[in-house]
Design an enzyme around this catalytic site. Structure first.
Site, PDB file in Angstrom:
ATOM      1  N   HIS A   1      -3.661  -4.897   0.555  1.00 18.60           N
ATOM      2  CA  HIS A   1      -3.057  -5.460   1.774  1.00 18.60           C
ATOM      3  C   HIS A   1      -3.179  -6.981   1.749  1.00 18.60           C
ATOM      4  O   HIS A   1      -4.156  -7.538   2.265  1.00 18.60           O
ATOM      5  CB  HIS A   1      -3.778  -4.930   3.014  1.00 18.60           C
ATOM      6  CG  HIS A   1      -3.488  -3.496   3.307  1.00 18.60           C
ATOM      7  ND1 HIS A   1      -2.415  -3.097   4.071  1.00 18.60           N
ATOM      8  CD2 HIS A   1      -4.121  -2.368   2.931  1.00 18.60           C
ATOM      9  CE1 HIS A   1      -2.402  -1.780   4.161  1.00 18.60           C
ATOM     10  NE2 HIS A   1      -3.422  -1.308   3.472  1.00 18.60           N
TER      11      HIS A   1
ATOM     12  N   CYS B   1       0.830  -1.203   0.000  1.00 21.04           N
ATOM     13  CA  CYS B   1       0.000   0.000   0.000  1.00 21.04           C
ATOM     14  C   CYS B   1       0.869   1.259   0.000  1.00 21.04           C
ATOM     15  O   CYS B   1       1.444   1.595  -1.027  1.00 21.04           O
ATOM     16  CB  CYS B   1      -0.990  -0.046   1.164  1.00 21.04           C
ATOM     17  SG  CYS B   1      -2.460   0.915   0.798  1.00 21.04           S
TER      18      CYS B   1
ATOM     19  N   GLU C   1      -1.754  -9.113   3.492  1.00 24.84           N
ATOM     20  CA  GLU C   1      -1.646  -9.717   4.830  1.00 24.84           C
ATOM     21  C   GLU C   1      -3.000 -10.082   5.431  1.00 24.84           C
ATOM     22  O   GLU C   1      -3.097 -10.982   6.262  1.00 24.84           O
ATOM     23  CB  GLU C   1      -0.870  -8.804   5.795  1.00 24.84           C
ATOM     24  CG  GLU C   1      -1.533  -7.487   6.181  1.00 24.84           C
ATOM     25  CD  GLU C   1      -1.243  -6.327   5.244  1.00 24.84           C
ATOM     26  OE1 GLU C   1      -0.969  -6.584   4.054  1.00 24.84           O
ATOM     27  OE2 GLU C   1      -1.302  -5.165   5.690  1.00 24.84           O
TER      28      GLU C   1
HETATM   29  N1  GLN Z   1      -1.865   6.809   2.804  1.00 25.23           N
HETATM   30  C1  GLN Z   1      -2.022   6.056   1.612  1.00 25.23           C
HETATM   31  C2  GLN Z   1      -3.394   6.235   0.988  1.00 25.23           C
HETATM   32  O1  GLN Z   1      -4.322   6.679   1.619  1.00 25.23           O
HETATM   33  C3  GLN Z   1      -1.746   4.580   1.862  1.00 25.23           C
HETATM   34  C4  GLN Z   1      -2.710   3.929   2.788  1.00 25.23           C
HETATM   35  C5  GLN Z   1      -2.246   2.582   3.270  1.00 25.23           C
HETATM   36  O2  GLN Z   1      -1.064   2.278   3.259  1.00 25.23           O
HETATM   37  N2  GLN Z   1      -3.151   1.781   3.767  1.00 25.23           N
HETATM   38  O3  GLN Z   1      -3.589   5.946  -0.163  1.00 25.23           O
END
Ligand code: GLN
Length: 550
Positions: A519, A382, A521
């Site tokens: 994600h 992410c 995970e």
């Molecule tokens: N801050 C970034 C976004 O909002 C990544 C978010 C995250 O890593 N879950 O896109």
């Protein structure tokens, strides 16, 4: 109302962090191993509608379900330990309950009445519990907080009432408590448990089973003492002994005959449990053939709970490779040009996890540049992927001032940006957002499909073309820079089926360099480890072996 489903309510006493979530998940696992279908639900006392707007330091990880709910991290345990399919109804907070009741009040649903905690809030809580009861044999409901807290009283009252609604034979109360060993006295102490149960009984709940968290198996005498003071039979007092690995909890509970007791009290007949998988899993975890060290470069490193699913997914990747994964948490704020090499040199793999906000971004960028140049396996998740793209744009594709608009709104190269409009296949609507949008529940959330490019690292890891993974972010890869970055060697190996969203990036001349917008995970299980984590740990192991040779 007729009840064919059984309900187990799990409360906690004395102090927090006793492992109520793991205990609930383990009970779920044991019941499943006997062929029952189960689900789990968490009731949280705080007033936020969901944990999505909370700082990880406050709350730990926010776990995301397929349907896009931002939930308590205990749901992660539930999914990892059982096959229960969880979604937004599996986690209710005080805020969510009140939100519903107040909306109904404004609509006029209670016209003429005074809206009160009892019965309106408690009725709403009971209704919420019933939303997950359909089609399962047993619902396990974990009540957040500790008995005695003001905040959780309405939940406690609701579960007290639940027994008369559902019938005595359908409801069981399990209380997790603490039995400390006091070295100076040379014995374990039962008083905190006595007090906690007294508290529980004063609000009308007589626990059926006491799960006593302790560092040793409790003797018959101690169990008898607890039983006497807490008004239960001695065989309803169980030791919940500390374990080496969390995946051992179901086995230890089974050894204490917890599953047998639960079924007896609820009057359910099942086959005997099949726990071979759990035994083999624990055996593997305890006897790894090798080990690797993964540096996790993030900013929430002081609270392990912040990266709960990530830590578990790395462990799962290790299990699949017969290898222990040591985690080296590196504060991204401490990484700069001079410290980078020395701090990261011992790592066999580098991982930059998800996150929000500008703090520590430059340090993450340095760590990624290090991994890219030194050919250390790199996994960006992410925010980790987004910063990876920025790093590549800056240092390889010649866009020196590239950034994500989350951190620099005026950058001439916004390679990561806020997509103002996008078609959301889930709602089948065009979603709009800008910097003034509500912050709660407005990210791209939950499961989205993604197509993988043949011959890519991702395709090799997954072994299939179409995947589905869970998202939680606001910012996206900016397609305006796709061509330029591709020409510079960045591979967009995972794209949404409509071709609009870049979900995975890789680079070619590197043993393992992968960033994903989702994600992974959240979907890893100890017995079904996530392919990207399996592949990453395999690469880290190969890197380690090669470095040992050099
Ligand atoms: N801050 C970034 C976004 O909002 C990544 C978010 C995250 O890593 N879950 O896109």
């Amino acid at each position: 109302m007729s009840f064919s489903t059984k309900f187990i309510f799990i409360t906690g006493g004395v102090l927090s962090s006793l492992g109520k979530g793991l205990a609930s998940a383990s009970i779920g696992a044991l019941l499943e191993s006997r062929g029952l279908t189960i689900t789990l639900q968490k009731l949280d006392p705080y007033i936020n509608v969901d944990p999505g707007t909370m700082n990880p330091f406050q709350h730990g990880e926010v776990f995301v379900t397929d349907d896009g709910a931002e939930t308590d991290l205990d749901l992660g345990h539930y999914e990892r330990f059982t096959h229960a399919k969880l979604g937004r109804n599996n986690n209710f907070t005080t805020g969510k309950i009140y939100n519903t009741v107040i909306t109904k009040e404004r609509r006029g649903d209670y016209l003429g009445g005074t809206v009160q905690v009892i019965p309106h809030i408690t009725d709403e809580i009971k209704k919420s519990i019933l939303t997950v009861a359909k089609g399962v044999d047993v619902v396990i409901v974990e009540i957040g907080g500790t008995i005695g807290d003001i905040e959780s009283l309405p939940f406690q009252e609701a579960i007290r009432q639940f027994k008369s609604d559902a019938g005595k034979e359908n409801v069981l109360y399990v209380h997790l408590t603490f039995v400390p060993y006091i070295a100076a006295a040379g014995e374990v102490k039962t008083k905190p448990t006595q007090h906690s149960v007294k508290e529980l009984r004063s609000i009308g709940i007589q626990p059926d089973i006491l799960l006593c968290r302790t560092d040793r198996f409790l003797s018959k005498e101690i169990k008898s003492k607890i039983a006497l003071f807490c008004n239960v039979d001695v065989d309803q007092v169980m030791t919940a002994k500390d374990v080496e690995t969390i995946y051992e909890v179901p086995l230890v509970f089974h050894q204490e005959r917890l599953d047998e007791k639960i079924l007896g009290l609820l009057n359910i007949w099942t086959r005997s449990p099949k726990l071979g998988d759990w035994e083999r899993l624990v055996e593997k975890i305890k006897n790894p053939g090798d080990s690797v060290t993964i540096a996790i470069v993030g900013k929430y490193i002081h609270l392990r709970e912040s990266y709960k699913s990530l830590n578990e997914a790395l462990t799962h990747g290790g299990i699949a490779n017969d290898c222990k994964v040591n985690l080296d948490f590196v504060d991204s704020e401490t990484i700069d040009e001079s410290s980078c090499h020395q701090r990261l040199e011992a790592a066999n793999g580098i991982l930059v996890p998800g996150g929000f906000g500008a703090r520590g971004i430059e340090g993450k960028m340095k760590a990624i540049a290090f991994a890219r140049k030194e050919k250390v396996p790199f996994f960006g998740i992410c925010l980790g992927m987004q910063v990876g793209v920025v790093e590549y744009a800056r240092n390889v594709a010649g866009m020196e001032e590239a950034h994500s608009t989350e951190f620099d709104d005026a950058t001439p190269f916004p390679v990561i940006y806020l997509m103002k409009e996008w078609f959301d296949y889930k709602s089948q609507q065009v979603q709009k957002r800008d910097t003034t949008s509500d912050k709660g529940g407005t990210m791209r959330l939950g499961a989205y499909p993604c197509l993988l490019k043949k011959d890519s690292l991702s395709y090799k890891a997954y072994g299939k073309k179409e995947i589905s993974e869970r998202h939680r972010h606001r910012y996206e890869f900016n397609n305006a820079f796709k061509e330029k970055l591709e020409q510079a060697g960045l591979i967009m190996s995972g794209i949404s089926p409509d071709g609009q969203l870049v979900e995975i990036v890789e680079i070619a001349d590197h043993p393992w360099f992968l960033g994903c917008q989702f994600h992974p995970e959240f979907k890893s299980r100890p017995m079904d480890p996530h392919p990207l984590f399996v592949s990453f740990i395999e690469a880290a192991l190969a890197y380690k072996k090669q470095s040992d040779k050099n």
